[in-house]
Motif scaffolding. Structure first.
Motif, PDB file in Angstrom:
ATOM      1  N   GLY A  76      -0.676   8.573   4.249  1.00  0.00           N
ATOM      2  CA  GLY A  76      -1.174   8.247   2.908  1.00  0.00           C
ATOM      3  C   GLY A  76      -1.815   6.876   2.801  1.00  0.00           C
ATOM      4  O   GLY A  76      -2.529   6.588   1.834  1.00  0.00           O
ATOM      5  N   VAL A  77      -1.602   6.024   3.806  1.00  0.00           N
ATOM      6  CA  VAL A  77      -2.097   4.639   3.731  1.00  0.00           C
ATOM      7  C   VAL A  77      -3.623   4.584   3.737  1.00  0.00           C
ATOM      8  O   VAL A  77      -4.238   3.806   3.003  1.00  0.00           O
ATOM      9  CB  VAL A  77      -1.506   3.788   4.883  1.00  0.00           C
ATOM     10  CG1 VAL A  77      -2.220   2.448   5.004  1.00  0.00           C
ATOM     11  CG2 VAL A  77      -0.005   3.576   4.664  1.00  0.00           C
ATOM     12  N   LEU A  78      -4.244   5.431   4.567  1.00  0.00           N
ATOM     13  CA  LEU A  78      -5.705   5.375   4.696  1.00  0.00           C
ATOM     14  C   LEU A  78      -6.386   5.640   3.349  1.00  0.00           C
ATOM     15  O   LEU A  78      -7.372   5.000   2.999  1.00  0.00           O
ATOM     16  CB  LEU A  78      -6.146   6.401   5.746  1.00  0.00           C
ATOM     17  CG  LEU A  78      -7.614   6.449   6.105  1.00  0.00           C
ATOM     18  CD1 LEU A  78      -8.128   5.086   6.529  1.00  0.00           C
ATOM     19  CD2 LEU A  78      -7.841   7.460   7.223  1.00  0.00           C
ATOM     20  N   SER A  79      -5.858   6.562   2.591  1.00  0.00           N
ATOM     21  CA  SER A  79      -6.401   6.848   1.266  1.00  0.00           C
ATOM     22  C   SER A  79      -6.072   5.726   0.279  1.00  0.00           C
ATOM     23  O   SER A  79      -6.956   5.182  -0.395  1.00  0.00           O
ATOM     24  CB  SER A  79      -5.828   8.183   0.777  1.00  0.00           C
ATOM     25  OG  SER A  79      -6.202   8.409  -0.551  1.00  0.00           O
TER      26      SER A  79
ATOM     27  N   HIS B 205       4.842   5.165  10.286  1.00  0.00           N
ATOM     28  CA  HIS B 205       4.202   3.845  10.413  1.00  0.00           C
ATOM     29  C   HIS B 205       2.819   3.911  11.068  1.00  0.00           C
ATOM     30  O   HIS B 205       2.087   2.917  11.048  1.00  0.00           O
ATOM     31  CB  HIS B 205       5.119   2.895  11.198  1.00  0.00           C
ATOM     32  CG  HIS B 205       6.419   2.661  10.494  1.00  0.00           C
ATOM     33  ND1 HIS B 205       6.712   1.485   9.852  1.00  0.00           N
ATOM     34  CD2 HIS B 205       7.470   3.484  10.274  1.00  0.00           C
ATOM     35  CE1 HIS B 205       7.909   1.594   9.279  1.00  0.00           C
ATOM     36  NE2 HIS B 205       8.390   2.796   9.522  1.00  0.00           N
ATOM     37  N   ILE B 206       2.500   5.055  11.664  1.00  0.00           N
ATOM     38  CA  ILE B 206       1.223   5.110  12.412  1.00  0.00           C
ATOM     39  C   ILE B 206       0.349   6.321  12.111  1.00  0.00           C
ATOM     40  O   ILE B 206      -0.778   6.403  12.607  1.00  0.00           O
ATOM     41  CB  ILE B 206       1.436   5.110  13.945  1.00  0.00           C
ATOM     42  CG1 ILE B 206       2.224   6.359  14.387  1.00  0.00           C
ATOM     43  CG2 ILE B 206       2.109   3.846  14.413  1.00  0.00           C
ATOM     44  CD1 ILE B 206       1.972   6.714  15.831  1.00  0.00           C
TER      45      ILE B 206
ATOM     46  N   SER C 113       4.891   3.560   5.055  1.00  0.00           N
ATOM     47  CA  SER C 113       4.700   2.112   5.281  1.00  0.00           C
ATOM     48  C   SER C 113       3.246   1.675   5.462  1.00  0.00           C
ATOM     49  O   SER C 113       2.531   2.201   6.328  1.00  0.00           O
ATOM     50  CB  SER C 113       5.485   1.685   6.519  1.00  0.00           C
ATOM     51  OG  SER C 113       6.859   1.823   6.265  1.00  0.00           O
ATOM     52  N   GLY C 114       2.862   0.699   4.674  1.00  0.00           N
ATOM     53  CA  GLY C 114       1.556   0.062   4.812  1.00  0.00           C
ATOM     54  C   GLY C 114       1.481  -1.147   3.896  1.00  0.00           C
ATOM     55  O   GLY C 114       1.852  -1.059   2.722  1.00  0.00           O
TER      56      GLY C 114
ATOM     57  N   VAL D 133       0.847  -1.200   0.000  1.00  0.00           N
ATOM     58  CA  VAL D 133       0.000   0.000   0.000  1.00  0.00           C
ATOM     59  C   VAL D 133       0.882   1.249   0.000  1.00  0.00           C
ATOM     60  O   VAL D 133       0.602   2.229  -0.683  1.00  0.00           O
ATOM     61  CB  VAL D 133      -0.934  -0.010   1.231  1.00  0.00           C
ATOM     62  CG1 VAL D 133      -1.814   1.233   1.242  1.00  0.00           C
ATOM     63  CG2 VAL D 133      -1.787  -1.280   1.239  1.00  0.00           C
ATOM     64  N   GLY D 134       1.936   1.208   0.781  1.00  0.00           N
ATOM     65  CA  GLY D 134       2.877   2.320   0.842  1.00  0.00           C
ATOM     66  C   GLY D 134       4.256   1.816   1.201  1.00  0.00           C
ATOM     67  O   GLY D 134       4.382   0.796   1.882  1.00  0.00           O
TER      68      GLY D 134
END
Ligand SMILES: [Zn+2]
Ligand SMILES: [Zn+2]
Length: 243
Positions: free
Chosen positions: A38-41, A64-65, A20-21, A6-7
């Protein structure tokens, strides 16, 4: 089991990308590993947020969070609207005061992990080892039947990551540094060190990730290749592996 990148950036995301994701799908479970900027998107390109069963965080650095906090609002709202059926579990170590902040209005629930923890999600087992980084950080080993994915999280050279990646089908390893920085930056690995670990652990596939924002990233692959003769992949958004 299926892994989707994801990232993959260290520190901050490049335009339209994420730090990171990683999404792991295993039969009935969908697990998000780390949830950086940016991971949530980005992750919504691969799954509805309400279908994520659990999140596992390696450590509490922002790359990371940071998207956890907005994801908590999403979990709260989607539970209220009955889109999400159960609270979102967030697994992390509790060696940081931010651990308690993973609880939010019964919509997200903080769950503690350590070196001895084994999580079970159906046939998927997850075990952990504390690695060496600026702050407490845990690498992870995902095993489904006879298939193994190891994720280094952020670490410098240590025996724990060599043990945890032993024989992995896929080794996702942070590659923050070019070889010319060897010995100069603590808490991270050079590409050459990553190749050496992959070679010592006899992993099948090596996925380089957690990249720096300078230099030619192909050079990281070249430097890892000098030490590891197996398959090497460079992380990019949406890259998937089916094991
Ligand atoms: Zn990081
Ligand atoms: Zn870190």
């Amino acid at each position: 089991m299926k892994l989707t990148v994801v990232g993959y950036w260290g520190a901050f995301p490049n335009k339209n990308e994420a730090t990171s994701g990683y999404l792991i799908n295993s039969e009935d479970y969908n697990i998000l590993v780390d949830c950086g900027s940016g991971v949530l998107s980005e992750v919504q390109n691969y799954i509805d947020l309400s279908k994520i069963d659990a999140i596992i965080l390696s450590h509490f650095h922002a790359d990371h969070i940071s998207d956890i906090y907005c994801l908590q609002y999403e979990a709260y709202l989607s539970l209220k609207m009955n889109i999400r059926k159960k609270p979102l579990e967030i697994y992390a170590h509790d060696l940081d005061s931010k651990f308690n902040g993973l609880n939010y209005k019964n919509a997200t629930v903080a769950k503690r992990i350590d070196d001895k923890t084994v999580l079970n999600f159906g046939d998927l087992n997850v075990s952990f080892k504390k690695v060496i980084h600026e702050v407490p950080c845990f690498a992870m080993r995902f095993q489904e039947k006879n298939k193994v994915i190891t994720y280094s999280a952020d670490t410098e050279w240590c025996n724990e990551i060599i043990d945890l990646s032993n024989g992995a089908d896929l080794f996702i390893c942070e590659t923050s540094l070019f070889n010319n920085l060897k010995g100069q930056v603590s808490g991270h690995l050079t590409a050459g060190e990553v190749g050496k670990i992959a070679n010592m652990s006899k992993v099948k596939k090596l996925l380089l990730t957690h990249f720096p924002h300078y230099g030619d990233l192909e050079q990281l692959v070249t430097e890892a290749k000098e030490e590891f003769k197996g398959e090497i992949y460079k992380a990019k958004t949406g890259l998937t592996f089916e094991l």
